[in-house]
Enzyme design. Sequence first.
Site: not given
Length: 295
Positions: A143, A237, A267
């Site tokens: 991320s 996602e 995610h």
Amino acid sequence: MQKLIPPVLRGTIKPAFNPRLPLGLRRRWLELTSRAMLAPRDCRYEATTLGGRPAERVRAHAQLNRSVILYLHGGGYFMGSPRTHRAITGRLARLTGATVYVPEYRLAPEHAYPAQLQDALAAYRALLDHGVAAECIAVAGDSAGGHLALSLLLALREIGLPQPAAAVLLSPWADAGLDGESVERIGARDPMLTPKWARLTGADFRGGVEADDPRVHLLAADLTGLPPLRIEVGSNEILLSDAEGLCEAAEAVGVEVSFRRWDGYWHVFQVHAGLLRAAAESLEGIAAWLRERWA
């Protein structure tokens, strides 16, 4: 299990990304809920320092090799810690035999860009100063940590430090303005992230840097000369477009890329490796790929 986990995420993890809640509460919430992720017990999680910042050193009890993974945790640049990502870092240590270092880099909004990049760069320099050869290092992140990992590679190139052997990006954030096609198309179906939260967080992280600046908008950056990249992303996602765009941009300038899209997953689903076979399979594949690059 694949169908059971997303509703649980919506009720437990997703509230930690609600911008209407106090920041301190969201940080504590994520720390508490991450304890439900099954971190391997056959690893040592040791407090240390790296590059002048607190860090965690993760080592499996089995035989270690010379390899090192510098893991940069996710959390939107405003939360997360080495403790919230042990389900991933512990398994990478166990599967590769490497020592995994997870620096506790400074967080936004208290510390805006480039504080996080400075901390990551200091951690990498410290590994080199401690005698770890660059060809024995892999950089990884998920991320926002994926964004930071890629930013680190670009910074190393600019200042002339040796690149690591490889880099792993899990569900990486790359489009600073969150304008990718998947952001609105997937939107409310994402069991963890929301476009509104992601854009607000990105603005806090950037500080006075514009969203289209290549220093933070990595889809606009020149990726020439980077080491081999492993990019993995879920189909459900909002950052799907970011991962796909990075793959295309890297391949266009001759960077070796191993890309995998996991249909039906979300995610950074790899944190569920203790519960989800696909998550374990993903980390096993990453470990095998890293061992090849180190070899």
